[in-house]
Design an enzyme around this catalytic site. Structure first.
Site, PDB file in Angstrom:
ATOM      1  N   PRO A  39       0.824  -1.215   0.000  1.00  0.00           N
ATOM      2  CA  PRO A  39       0.000   0.000   0.000  1.00  0.00           C
ATOM      3  C   PRO A  39       0.858   1.264   0.000  1.00  0.00           C
ATOM      4  O   PRO A  39       1.818   1.364   0.756  1.00  0.00           O
ATOM      5  CB  PRO A  39      -0.792  -0.109   1.306  1.00  0.00           C
ATOM      6  N   GLU A  40       0.513   2.191  -0.887  1.00  0.00           N
ATOM      7  CA  GLU A  40       1.195   3.487  -0.942  1.00  0.00           C
ATOM      8  C   GLU A  40       0.179   4.561  -0.559  1.00  0.00           C
ATOM      9  O   GLU A  40      -0.905   4.240  -0.080  1.00  0.00           O
ATOM     10  CB  GLU A  40       1.762   3.709  -2.350  1.00  0.00           C
TER      11      GLU A  40
END
Ligand SMILES: [Zn+2]
Length: 299
Positions: free
Chosen positions: A2-3
């Site tokens: 996840p960014e």
């Protein structure tokens, strides 16, 4: 992993469910979530805390309590959070923690590879802890190209590596770095401190546009990432380069190529993103003494 767009999507979905609610019961069943602290001790500390706000800095989700303490959640590779009515979530061998709220609903934390972390910080600690690890927020109105230029001017590392360093700019990871550099027409291996002022502006714009596109489509689900209701993000359907080796560049038709940069699989267009040879990037770098590229922080 996840960014920023994925963590921001989780934040937006969880905030209305958590804000104003108390942590009634907390079970942390995997000691890796809180190590080196004992998970039972952390769980007891969390019980009774009432949520004031759910914030985000970079890839950190920050649950702020009315007491002033904060729970920092980092999803790392495969962490995800689900919210549902009590008992509705079913069995899950990868569940590492469950928080029961005072309205009877549950927030559960699952993590297949178990790199994610929960850290409870005291009131005075949170901002210092986060600011030491992550740079400016790229989607803030106040974030300008000059802020990016300041972070790149002494970096001899490839621009891709510089963008993955969370102190350069908060929340950019492998996917959105590639997407940003394609938008900017900058080669991922171009030395960060040799970009021209126009190229830095283009990277700044590319970072913001690619992250906004990700947020708009509620993040990208390649494997593990899910929204708190169990649904998937759709940003992956619109990637320009990431994971698209051999497919035509939508700007020029050249097949997208895959290389390694900063130790990571990296996708780019060989026609739109040309690596100039012989240090032709900018004349400004010769005056500053080259410094060894600093240790990277990938938090
Ligand atoms: Zn192209």
């Amino acid at each position: 992993m996840p960014e920023l767009p994925e963590v921001e999507t989780v934040r937006r979905r969880l905030a209305p469910a958590l804000e104003g609610r108390s942590f009634e019961r907390v079970e942390i069943t995997d000691p890796r979530v809180t190590r080196p602290l004992d998970p039972q001790d952390v769980a007891r500390e969390l019980e009774g805390e009432r949520v004031q706000a759910v914030d985000r800095r970079g890839k950190y989700l920050i649950v702020r309590f009315e007491s002033g303490r904060a729970l920092l959640i980092h999803l790392r590779m495969t962490g995800s959070l689900r919210h549902g009515n009590g008992g509705e979530l079913g069995e899950d061998p990868h569940r590492r923690a469950v928080v029961t709220l005072d309205d009877g609903s549950d927030v559960s934390y699952r993590d297949v590879r178990r790199f994610g972390t929960w850290l409870l910080l005291e009131p005075s600690e949170t901002d210092g802890y986060v600011d030491a690890r992550v740079g400016r927020e790229p989607l803030d109105d106040a974030y300008r190209a000059k802020h990016l230029a300041e972070r790149l001017e002494r970096r001899r590392a490839p621009i891709k590596a510089a963008l993955l360093d969370q102190r350069t700019v908060a929340g950019v990871g492998n996917i959105y770095a590639d997407e940003a550099l394609w938008r900017a027409k900058v080669h991922p291996l171009a030395p960060a401190n040799e970009l021209s002022p126009d190229e830095v502006k283009a990277v700044h714009k590319g970072v913001r546009e690619s992250l906004r596109a990700g947020v708009r489509r509620q993040g990208s689900t390649l494997r593990d990432y899910q929204l708190p209701d169990g649904s998937s993000g759709r940003a992956q359907e619109r990637f320009k380069v990431y994971g698209r080796a051999g497919r035509p560049c939508e700007r020029c038709g050249t097949p997208i190529d895959k290389i390694r940069a900063a130790g990571r699989g990296t996708w780019y267009c060989p026609s739109c993103q040309v690596l100039r040879s012989g240090g032709g990037y900018a004349a400004t770098s010769s005056s500053s003494r080259p410094s060894r590229s600093r240790r990277q922080s990938s938090v």
